[in-house]
Each structure stands twice: as C-alpha cells, then as structure tokens.
Design a protein around this motif. Structure first.
Motif, PDB file in Angstrom:
ATOM      1  N   LEU A   1       9.736  34.481  25.767  1.00 41.85           N
ATOM      2  CA  LEU A   1       9.021  33.837  26.216  1.00 41.85           C
ATOM      3  C   LEU A   1       7.606  33.512  25.043  1.00 41.85           C
ATOM      4  O   LEU A   1       7.610  32.716  24.643  1.00 41.85           O
ATOM      5  N   LEU A   2       7.388  35.013  24.724  1.00 42.22           N
ATOM      6  CA  LEU A   2       5.989  34.901  24.524  1.00 42.22           C
ATOM      7  C   LEU A   2       6.262  35.011  22.856  1.00 42.22           C
ATOM      8  O   LEU A   2       5.747  33.806  22.383  1.00 42.22           O
ATOM      9  N   ASP A   3       7.262  34.987  22.283  1.00 48.14           N
ATOM     10  CA  ASP A   3       8.271  34.481  20.762  1.00 48.14           C
ATOM     11  C   ASP A   3       8.643  32.865  20.421  1.00 48.14           C
ATOM     12  O   ASP A   3       8.052  32.237  19.643  1.00 48.14           O
ATOM     13  N   VAL A   4       8.971  32.269  22.066  1.00 46.50           N
ATOM     14  CA  VAL A   4       8.899  31.233  21.616  1.00 46.50           C
ATOM     15  C   VAL A   4       7.729  30.276  21.657  1.00 46.50           C
ATOM     16  O   VAL A   4       7.900  29.232  20.910  1.00 46.50           O
ATOM     17  N   GLN A   5       7.418  30.817  22.174  1.00 45.43           N
ATOM     18  CA  GLN A   5       5.481  30.177  22.659  1.00 45.43           C
ATOM     19  C   GLN A   5       5.075  30.669  20.767  1.00 45.43           C
ATOM     20  O   GLN A   5       4.228  29.284  20.289  1.00 45.43           O
ATOM     21  N   GLU A   6       5.148  31.719  19.980  1.00 46.57           N
ATOM     22  CA  GLU A   6       4.107  31.221  18.599  1.00 46.57           C
ATOM     23  C   GLU A   6       5.062  30.767  17.856  1.00 46.57           C
ATOM     24  O   GLU A   6       4.393  29.912  17.055  1.00 46.57           O
ATOM     25  N   SER A   7       6.395  30.950  18.044  1.00 53.40           N
ATOM     26  CA  SER A   7       7.043  29.595  16.901  1.00 53.40           C
ATOM     27  C   SER A   7       6.732  28.533  17.136  1.00 53.40           C
ATOM     28  O   SER A   7       6.750  27.559  16.308  1.00 53.40           O
ATOM     29  N   CYS A   8       6.522  27.891  18.282  1.00 59.50           N
ATOM     30  CA  CYS A   8       6.007  26.413  18.578  1.00 59.50           C
ATOM     31  C   CYS A   8       4.779  26.158  18.435  1.00 59.50           C
ATOM     32  O   CYS A   8       4.332  25.106  17.560  1.00 59.50           O
TER      33      CYS A   8
ATOM     34  N   THR B   1       2.737  23.134  23.742  1.00 58.56           N
ATOM     35  CA  THR B   1       3.507  23.200  24.644  1.00 58.56           C
ATOM     36  C   THR B   1       4.536  22.445  25.390  1.00 58.56           C
ATOM     37  O   THR B   1       5.538  23.408  26.414  1.00 58.56           O
ATOM     38  N   GLU B   2       4.369  21.227  25.129  1.00 58.14           N
ATOM     39  CA  GLU B   2       5.213  20.558  24.911  1.00 58.14           C
ATOM     40  C   GLU B   2       6.697  21.625  24.388  1.00 58.14           C
ATOM     41  O   GLU B   2       8.124  21.409  24.688  1.00 58.14           O
ATOM     42  N   CYS B   3       6.389  21.455  22.967  1.00 55.91           N
ATOM     43  CA  CYS B   3       7.866  22.286  22.327  1.00 55.91           C
ATOM     44  C   CYS B   3       8.102  24.288  23.085  1.00 55.91           C
ATOM     45  O   CYS B   3       9.869  23.590  23.839  1.00 55.91           O
ATOM     46  N   VAL B   4       7.878  23.993  23.758  1.00 51.60           N
ATOM     47  CA  VAL B   4       8.081  25.390  24.716  1.00 51.60           C
ATOM     48  C   VAL B   4       8.938  24.849  25.396  1.00 51.60           C
ATOM     49  O   VAL B   4      10.088  25.304  26.598  1.00 51.60           O
ATOM     50  N   ARG B   5       8.188  23.958  26.467  1.00 52.38           N
ATOM     51  CA  ARG B   5       9.184  23.750  27.221  1.00 52.38           C
ATOM     52  C   ARG B   5      10.477  22.751  27.657  1.00 52.38           C
ATOM     53  O   ARG B   5      10.986  23.421  27.934  1.00 52.38           O
TER      54      ARG B   5
ATOM     55  N   GLU C   1      17.022  33.577  35.930  1.00 51.09           N
ATOM     56  CA  GLU C   1      17.476  34.942  35.437  1.00 51.09           C
ATOM     57  C   GLU C   1      17.185  35.414  34.141  1.00 51.09           C
ATOM     58  O   GLU C   1      17.347  35.820  33.141  1.00 51.09           O
ATOM     59  N   GLY C   2      15.894  34.200  34.022  1.00 56.44           N
ATOM     60  CA  GLY C   2      14.743  34.234  32.483  1.00 56.44           C
ATOM     61  C   GLY C   2      14.841  33.265  31.620  1.00 56.44           C
ATOM     62  O   GLY C   2      15.129  31.950  32.239  1.00 56.44           O
ATOM     63  N   ILE C   3      14.919  33.157  30.441  1.00 57.00           N
ATOM     64  CA  ILE C   3      14.187  32.291  29.886  1.00 57.00           C
ATOM     65  C   ILE C   3      15.873  30.824  29.877  1.00 57.00           C
ATOM     66  O   ILE C   3      16.446  31.868  29.558  1.00 57.00           O
ATOM     67  N   ASP C   4      15.506  29.896  29.259  1.00 58.47           N
ATOM     68  CA  ASP C   4      17.116  29.268  30.311  1.00 58.47           C
ATOM     69  C   ASP C   4      18.245  29.528  28.686  1.00 58.47           C
ATOM     70  O   ASP C   4      18.087  30.146  27.967  1.00 58.47           O
TER      71      ASP C   4
ATOM     72  N   THR D   1      13.254  21.908  15.750  1.00 59.31           N
ATOM     73  CA  THR D   1      13.065  22.518  16.935  1.00 59.31           C
ATOM     74  C   THR D   1      14.446  23.039  17.452  1.00 59.31           C
ATOM     75  O   THR D   1      14.489  23.683  17.783  1.00 59.31           O
ATOM     76  N   GLY D   2      15.036  22.419  17.014  1.00 62.16           N
ATOM     77  CA  GLY D   2      16.927  22.440  16.780  1.00 62.16           C
ATOM     78  C   GLY D   2      17.112  23.811  16.259  1.00 62.16           C
ATOM     79  O   GLY D   2      18.497  24.069  15.810  1.00 62.16           O
ATOM     80  N   LEU D   3      16.598  24.543  14.745  1.00 69.91           N
ATOM     81  CA  LEU D   3      16.428  25.121  13.551  1.00 69.91           C
ATOM     82  C   LEU D   3      16.538  26.788  14.380  1.00 69.91           C
ATOM     83  O   LEU D   3      16.968  27.289  13.373  1.00 69.91           O
ATOM     84  N   PHE D   4      15.991  26.610  14.988  1.00 68.68           N
ATOM     85  CA  PHE D   4      15.452  28.538  15.420  1.00 68.68           C
ATOM     86  C   PHE D   4      16.710  28.894  15.413  1.00 68.68           C
ATOM     87  O   PHE D   4      18.073  29.019  15.826  1.00 68.68           O
TER      88      PHE D   4
END
Length: 290
Positions: free
Chosen positions: A52-59, A72-76, A84-87, A263-266
């Motif tokens: 989750l921290l990596d996703v937050q930094e990328s967003c 925040t919306e990007c992360v959501r 099980e964790g992040i989706d 956001t779909g290219l990560f």
C-alpha cells in the motif's frame, strides 16, 4: 561481467539461437531459430509487486505532476484493501531470485503468429477473429483476441514458454523496481496508452504518443526496459503463466494497453482472466531457458 558471461553461453547455443545481434548498453539481443529477436535477462534478485505504501507514493508522484487530480482517490481506485491485503489489481510485494532466461524483445506480432498457423500448429480462428474485428490491422501489430491456451501453444511451438508474472515483471522493472519501464516519472510520449489520440473519450489530453490505437510491436523504442525489452508499459497487456493470488482459477496479465490511462500503466499492476477468455487489448511474448 555478467553480460560477457552471457556471450560465452550464447555462443554454445547453436541449436537454440542463430545470431548475436547486439551487445551494448547492457543489452544482449539474439535471434532465435525462427529469426525472432530475444533479449537476455540475467539472473538476479529483485523486489516485485507493491504494498500500500508503494501505491501511495506512486499516486503522489502522479498528483505532483498534475497527471491525476487527487492522490487519495488514485490509491482508492488502484488498491482497495481486502482481507487478503491490497486487492487483486496489485501484484503482492515480494523479493524473488531468478535464473537467466531469454524473452522476446517485442510482443508477438500477427505475422509471427501466422507462421505457426501455416505450420498447422496454432489455431487459425485467432487470425480470423482478428480480421473480423480489426480488418485493417497490419501484420506488424501485436496479435490479440488470443486466449492463454492459444498463446501457450504458440510459445511451445517455438520451443519456449509463456513467462511467469514474476519473470515478466523482473524483465520490465529490474532491480530498481520502477513504476514504468524507463523509471518512476511518468512520460506519456514513451508508451502507447490513452493519450490525446485515444478514441475512448477519457484520454489524457496533454500527451501524444503518436497512435490513436495499437502500434507496431517495434514502434515504441522509448518504452524500453533495463534489458532492452520493448513495449512492456503499454500497447497491449500480456498473458503470463501465473495464477492470480486471489482469483486462483485465473491467469495473470501484466502491463497496460493502448486504452489505459496513466494509472493503468504501473508495472506492479495485474489483471486476471480464465484461460479461454480473449480481449482486444491483450497479447503476449514468449521466453526461453538457457
């Protein structure tokens, strides 16, 4: 040093590869016996996936550059949390060690797949479906509308296999674990995605990658990974042999496609489908062991 060793190994593989094409900028490219260029991926340890921290930094990087309005919306949207964790959109973060392998420099093209059809091994239905729905496709575009099963058959015909999600992501991100093949900063001129030319109506209008739809497999020379693989960030998403960590009956696909937003290219992103599903924006590339 490891690339010098690779040259020695390659020279002993006359049954698997024909000609050394290039060795520069840490890239070793060979033609296999089907005259298809493949790049050498050296053994190594790498961190793949994201937490989750990596996703937050990328967003936050995208928000700082004005590419998304709100981090925040990007992360959501990218990483809703589940028990099980992040989706399932995010490959779980893990450190892996991989052995040497080769992987296609580009996505498999229509022409390359057609050769397998003409050899009476691959399904001609894939080509017919493509002609029905994309009648003006050029033979140098990526094959698509193809199931995992048909992609696997093609790679086996070439004496190879579909890479695992781990092998695919290591090829794309390397030890640096980049967000995109070229680094962590988004550059919409480097990959084929939903830019100003995109027909979806949701395009990122400040960018122009030169294509409104799919591009030839070798067209995006700036969408290049650390080992010289092209088009891993965009153009078409790609099948892997791995099963989804959450949707266990589905295969993981990696990479963005020409209709993706930034956001779909990560490269830590993943989707999954069952083995027989097809999509316009999903193709593949093959790998081979040393």
């Amino acid at each position: 040093m490891r690339f010098k060793i690779a040259l020695v190994i390659i020279c002993t593989l006359a049954m698997s590869f024909n000609v050394l094409l290039a060795q520069e900028n840490n890239t070793v490219i060979v033609y296999d016996t089907f005259d298809i260029p493949m790049v050498f991926v050296p053994s190594g340890e790498a961190t793949i996936g994201a937490e989750l921290l990596d996703v937050q930094e990328s967003c936050e990087r995208l928000a700082d550059d004005g590419i998304v309005r709100d981090a925040t919306e990007c992360v959501r949207r990218l990483a809703n949390t589940v028990p099980e964790g992040i989706d399932w959109f995010v490959t779980p973060r893990q450190t892996v060690t991989l052995s040497n392998f080769f992987i296609d420099q580009t996505e498999v093209s229509i022409a390359q797949y057609q050769a397998c059809v003409e050899d009476d091994v691959c399904s001609a239905d894939v080509i017919q479906y493509l002609r029905d729905f994309s009648p003006f496709a050029s033979v140098n575009e990526a094959i698509r509308y193809i199931s995992y099963t048909d992609a696997e058959t093609y790679c086996e015909w070439r004496g190879g296999f579909l890479p695992s999600a781990t092998e695919w992501e290591y090829t794309a991100r390397g030890n640096a674990s980049y967000d995109f093949a070229w680094g962590n900063e988004f550059d919409g001129t480097r990959a084929n995605f939903c830019d100003v030319n995109c027909l979806s109506g949701n395009q990122s209008s400040q960018w122009d990658d030169g294509y409104a739809h799919i591009a030839p497999v070798d067209a995006q020379s700036q969408d290049i990974s650390w080992v010289g693989a092209l088009g891993m960030t965009g153009n078409v998403a790609e099948w892997t042999s791995s099963m989804s960590n959450i949707r266990g009956n589905e295969r993981v696909t990696k990479g963005g496609f020409y209709g993706s937003l930034p956001t779909g290219l990560f490269l830590w992103r993943q989707l999954s489908l069952n083995d027989e599903e097809i999509r316009e924006g999903i193709g593949f590339r093959c790998a081979k062991r040393l």
